[in-house]
Design a protein around this motif. Structure first.
Motif, PDB file in Angstrom:
ATOM      1  N   ASP A  88      45.964  37.619  42.766  1.00  0.00           N
ATOM      2  CA  ASP A  88      45.653  39.041  42.666  1.00  0.00           C
ATOM      3  C   ASP A  88      44.476  39.258  41.716  1.00  0.00           C
ATOM      4  O   ASP A  88      44.606  39.031  40.510  1.00  0.00           O
ATOM      5  N   LYS A 110      45.098  41.266  38.630  1.00  0.00           N
ATOM      6  CA  LYS A 110      45.990  40.712  37.608  1.00  0.00           C
ATOM      7  C   LYS A 110      47.302  41.485  37.501  1.00  0.00           C
ATOM      8  O   LYS A 110      47.881  41.608  36.422  1.00  0.00           O
ATOM      9  N   LYS A 111      47.796  41.994  38.652  1.00  0.00           N
ATOM     10  CA  LYS A 111      49.050  42.747  38.652  1.00  0.00           C
ATOM     11  C   LYS A 111      50.210  41.935  39.237  1.00  0.00           C
ATOM     12  O   LYS A 111      51.308  42.449  39.392  1.00  0.00           O
ATOM     13  N   ARG A 168      50.587  40.861  42.267  1.00  0.00           N
ATOM     14  CA  ARG A 168      50.936  41.183  43.645  1.00  0.00           C
ATOM     15  C   ARG A 168      50.768  39.952  44.534  1.00  0.00           C
ATOM     16  O   ARG A 168      49.877  39.135  44.329  1.00  0.00           O
TER      17      ARG A 168
END
Length: 202
Positions: free
Chosen positions: A77, A80-81, A83
């Motif tokens: 991701d 940077k989450k 996901r």
């Protein structure tokens, strides 16, 4: 020398909804897990998310269940989450093509004698997709365009696989599998799974 990488299954279908895409991925993942050769394999699922993360999140929710383990839904991701899913930009496309060129140049790609298919699928479906993959490989090109900006002399590279009714879905999926299949060998989660399975990575 190392044994060649093998294509053991492949599928493609025109999907009009996210649910159809998720269903196709699930059917093929279950077929691999049910096959004796892959009952204990670490399944690495790579979902392109350029159109959004919804499908990748649904796939992670659908396959993150005890009977499918060990399984890794790859996450790269850029936000940077955390996901699930892979973002494919121009840089990634170039890296994918390079991975494919290296494998083909070394004669390091083969197909399994029998391709794995979901039980309900037409037995010849996978064979037809294999023939289609060979066609797509034959028409895939890397084209380097001369720079149009004399000041910066920046070359532009395109990787055309479509056009004239041609498709590139299978060859792109193969490139992604080759590139991320190598990258994932350094993924901490994958390394943990491999250690638990007592694999010796070379």
């Amino acid at each position: 020398t190392s044994p060649p990488l093998q294509v053991v299954a492949l599928d493609s279908c025109p999907a009009r909804t996210d649910a159809e895409v998720v269903d196709m991925i699930q059917r093929n993942a279950v077929a691999l897990r049910d096959h004796p050769k892959f009952a204990q394999a670490v399944l690495v699922v790579i979902v392109e998310c350029n159109m959004g993360y919804t499908i990748a999140d649904r796939v992670r929710g659908m396959l993150s269940r005890p009977d499918m383990r060990p399984i890794l839904i790859l996450s790269r991701d850029p936000g940077k989450k955390g996901r699930a899913g892979i973002w494919t930009g121009e840089t990634e496309k170039t890296l994918y093509a390079t991975a494919l060129e290296r494998i083909l140049a070394n004669n390091a790609l083969a197909r399994a004698e029998t391709l794995v298919s979901p039980p309900s699928a037409d037995p010849q479906r996978a064979e037809r997709h294999w023939d289609e993959l060979l066609k797509q490989l034959a028409t895939f090109r890397r084209i380097v365009h001369q720079p149009t900006d004399e000041a910066f002399q920046k070359f532009r590279v395109t990787l055309p696989g479509k056009g004239g009714g041609a498709k590139d879905d299978l060859v792109l999926a193969l490139q992604m599998a080759l590139f991320w299949g190598d990258d994932v060998r350094r993924d901490p989660m994958f390394l943990t799974m491999a250690e638990q399975a007592h694999w010796q990575l070379v």
